[in-house]
Design a protein around this motif. Structure first.
Motif, PDB file in Angstrom:
ATOM      1  N   ASP A   1      -3.698   3.175   4.676  1.00  0.00           N
ATOM      2  CA  ASP A   1      -4.403   2.693   3.489  1.00  0.00           C
ATOM      3  C   ASP A   1      -4.899   1.263   3.668  1.00  0.00           C
ATOM      4  O   ASP A   1      -6.036   0.936   3.321  1.00  0.00           O
ATOM      5  CB  ASP A   1      -3.485   2.743   2.259  1.00  0.00           C
TER       6      ASP A   1
ATOM      7  N   ASP B   1      -0.862   8.515  -5.635  1.00  0.00           N
ATOM      8  CA  ASP B   1       0.074   7.536  -5.069  1.00  0.00           C
ATOM      9  C   ASP B   1      -0.514   6.132  -5.091  1.00  0.00           C
ATOM     10  O   ASP B   1       0.209   5.149  -5.308  1.00  0.00           O
ATOM     11  CB  ASP B   1       0.442   7.910  -3.630  1.00  0.00           C
ATOM     12  N   HIS B   2      -1.818   6.026  -4.835  1.00  0.00           N
ATOM     13  CA  HIS B   2      -2.452   4.709  -4.839  1.00  0.00           C
ATOM     14  C   HIS B   2      -2.361   4.070  -6.225  1.00  0.00           C
ATOM     15  O   HIS B   2      -2.025   2.889  -6.363  1.00  0.00           O
ATOM     16  CB  HIS B   2      -3.931   4.823  -4.448  1.00  0.00           C
ATOM     17  N   ARG B   3      -2.686   4.873  -7.238  1.00  0.00           N
ATOM     18  CA  ARG B   3      -2.681   4.324  -8.590  1.00  0.00           C
ATOM     19  C   ARG B   3      -1.279   3.941  -9.036  1.00  0.00           C
ATOM     20  O   ARG B   3      -1.091   2.917  -9.708  1.00  0.00           O
ATOM     21  CB  ARG B   3      -3.320   5.328  -9.556  1.00  0.00           C
TER      22      ARG B   3
ATOM     23  N   THR C   1      -3.220  -5.062  -3.063  1.00  0.00           N
ATOM     24  CA  THR C   1      -2.713  -3.719  -3.348  1.00  0.00           C
ATOM     25  C   THR C   1      -3.843  -2.821  -3.828  1.00  0.00           C
ATOM     26  O   THR C   1      -5.001  -3.239  -3.913  1.00  0.00           O
ATOM     27  CB  THR C   1      -1.571  -3.770  -4.387  1.00  0.00           C
ATOM     28  N   HIS C   2      -3.509  -1.579  -4.141  1.00  0.00           N
ATOM     29  CA  HIS C   2      -4.479  -0.637  -4.680  1.00  0.00           C
ATOM     30  C   HIS C   2      -4.843  -0.996  -6.116  1.00  0.00           C
ATOM     31  O   HIS C   2      -4.000  -1.491  -6.883  1.00  0.00           O
ATOM     32  CB  HIS C   2      -3.890   0.775  -4.718  1.00  0.00           C
TER      33      HIS C   2
ATOM     34  N   PRO D   1     -10.084   6.784  -2.976  1.00  0.00           N
ATOM     35  CA  PRO D   1      -9.215   5.636  -3.263  1.00  0.00           C
ATOM     36  C   PRO D   1      -8.339   5.818  -4.497  1.00  0.00           C
ATOM     37  O   PRO D   1      -7.408   5.042  -4.709  1.00  0.00           O
ATOM     38  CB  PRO D   1     -10.221   4.492  -3.472  1.00  0.00           C
TER      39      PRO D   1
ATOM     40  N   HIS E   1      -6.313   8.294  -5.163  1.00  0.00           N
ATOM     41  CA  HIS E   1      -5.148   9.162  -4.913  1.00  0.00           C
ATOM     42  C   HIS E   1      -4.036   8.773  -5.902  1.00  0.00           C
ATOM     43  O   HIS E   1      -3.813   7.587  -6.159  1.00  0.00           O
ATOM     44  CB  HIS E   1      -4.686   8.948  -3.471  1.00  0.00           C
TER      45      HIS E   1
ATOM     46  N   LEU F   1       0.833  -1.199   0.000  1.00  0.00           N
ATOM     47  CA  LEU F   1       0.000   0.000   0.000  1.00  0.00           C
ATOM     48  C   LEU F   1       0.872   1.256   0.000  1.00  0.00           C
ATOM     49  O   LEU F   1       2.021   1.215   0.414  1.00  0.00           O
ATOM     50  CB  LEU F   1      -0.922   0.013   1.214  1.00  0.00           C
ATOM     51  N   ALA F   2       0.293   2.368  -0.417  1.00  0.00           N
ATOM     52  CA  ALA F   2       1.064   3.598  -0.583  1.00  0.00           C
ATOM     53  C   ALA F   2       1.403   4.271   0.734  1.00  0.00           C
ATOM     54  O   ALA F   2       2.536   4.729   0.922  1.00  0.00           O
ATOM     55  CB  ALA F   2       0.304   4.574  -1.486  1.00  0.00           C
TER      56      ALA F   2
END
Length: 242
Positions: A22, A133-135, A117-118, A129, A131, A17-18
Motif C-alpha cells: 500500500d 481495510d484501508h478505510r 496513512t490512508h 484505494p 478497500h 498502512l493496511a
C-alpha cells in the motif's frame, strides 16, 4: 490557505498502512524524497497481506512471511530500514480500541512529526484505494493521532510501558477523494517502480503494464497540480493536527 510543514521542520515520519505494498503504490516516491532529505521514516503495516497474492501453491502463513519479506525489500528502495508489522487479520479489519491502541503505541515509540496513512473516506473515482481495510486503518490512525497518542490518560497501559504522550503535527492522507497537495516525484519514479516490483506476489503478473499504469495516474496527478508535461506526482490531503 492550507500550510504544509517544510521538510526542514520534519525529523521523523510514521507511515501507517493496511497491507504490504500500500505504501509503495501510494507514496513510495514521496517517501524516497523525504529519506533523501535526511528524514527518518518508519513503516507500520497493520496486516501481513496473507489474503492477497496469486499463488495457490503456498499456505496463507507462507504468503504472510513472503509479503513481509517483499515489503522490507521495497522499503530499502525508498530508503527506509525500520519496517514494523502488527499482524492483524488481512481483509477482516474492524474499527475498535485495540487497533487504535496498537497504532498509538507506535506513535509514542517513534514520536513522528508527520504521519502518513490512508484516507478513511470512500473514493468513488478510484475504488481500489477505498478497500475496507484501508478505510479502517485511516480512521483508526486519525483517532490514534487525535486524541489517543497525545492524551496521557488514554490507554494507561502505554504509560506503564514508559511511553509518554506525543502530539503529531500533521497527517497526510493517501487515496482519498479530495487531495489538496501534490509532490513532484519524477526523479524518484525509478525507485518507486523498483519498490513495487519487489512485491512480486502482487505485481509480477502485470509485466510492463505496471509502469504504464503508474505513469498514467501519476501523470494525471502532476497535470492537475500544474507541474507540466512529462512530470509525475503523488497526491495527498494534508491535515493540520498540531
Amino acid at each position: 490557505m492550507r500550510t504544509v510543514l517544510d521538510l526542514s521542520e520534519i525529523t521523523r515520519v510514521l507511515a501507517v498502512l493496511a497491507h504490504p505494498d500500500d505504501v509503495d503504490f501510494g507514496s513510495a516516491g514521496t517517501i524516497a524524497s523525504w529519506t533523501d532529505a535526511g528524514v527518518e521514516v518508519t513503516y507500520l503495516i497493520v496486516t501481513d497481506g496473507d489474503a492477497g497474492g496469486f499463488d495457490d501453491g503456498i499456505t496463507r502463513a507462507e504468503m504472510a512471511e513472503l509479503r513481509r519479506k517483499e515489503q522490507r525489500a521495497a522499503a530499502e528502495a525508498a530508503g527506509v530500514t525500520d519496517v514494523r508489522f502488527l499482524g492483524h487479520p488481512d481483509g477482516r479489519l474492524e474499527p475498535g480500541f485495540g487497533l487504535r491502541r496498537d497504532i498509538a503505541r507506535v506513535i509514542r515509540q517513534v514520536r513522528p512529526d508527520r504521519v502518513l496513512t490512508h484516507s478513511p473516506e470512500r473514493n468513488y473515482q478510484r475504488i481500489a484505494p477505498s478497500h475496507p481495510d484501508h478505510r479502517v486503518v485511516g480512521g483508526a490512525t486519525l483517532d490514534a493521532v487525535y486524541p489517543d497518542a497525545r492524551n496521557p490518560y488514554a490507554f494507561p497501559e502505554l504509560r506503564e510501558e514508559g511511553l509518554e504522550a506525543w502530539t503529531v503535527r500533521e497527517v497526510w492522507l493517501s487515496g482519498g477523494p479530495t487531495p489538496d497537495f501534490s509532490v513532484d516525484v519524477t526523479e524518484q519514479f525509478g525507485r518507486k517502480l523498483t519498490a513495487l516490483k519487489a512485491h512480486a506476489t502482487q505485481t509480477a503478473h502485470m509485466g510492463d503494464g505496471l509502469e504504464e499504469m503508474l505513469r498514467g495516474w501519476m501523470g494525471a496527478s502532476a497535470a492537475a497540480a500544474g507541474f507540466g508535461d512529462g512530470r509525475l506526482a503523488e497526491s495527498f490531503q494534508v491535515v493540520d493536527t498540531a
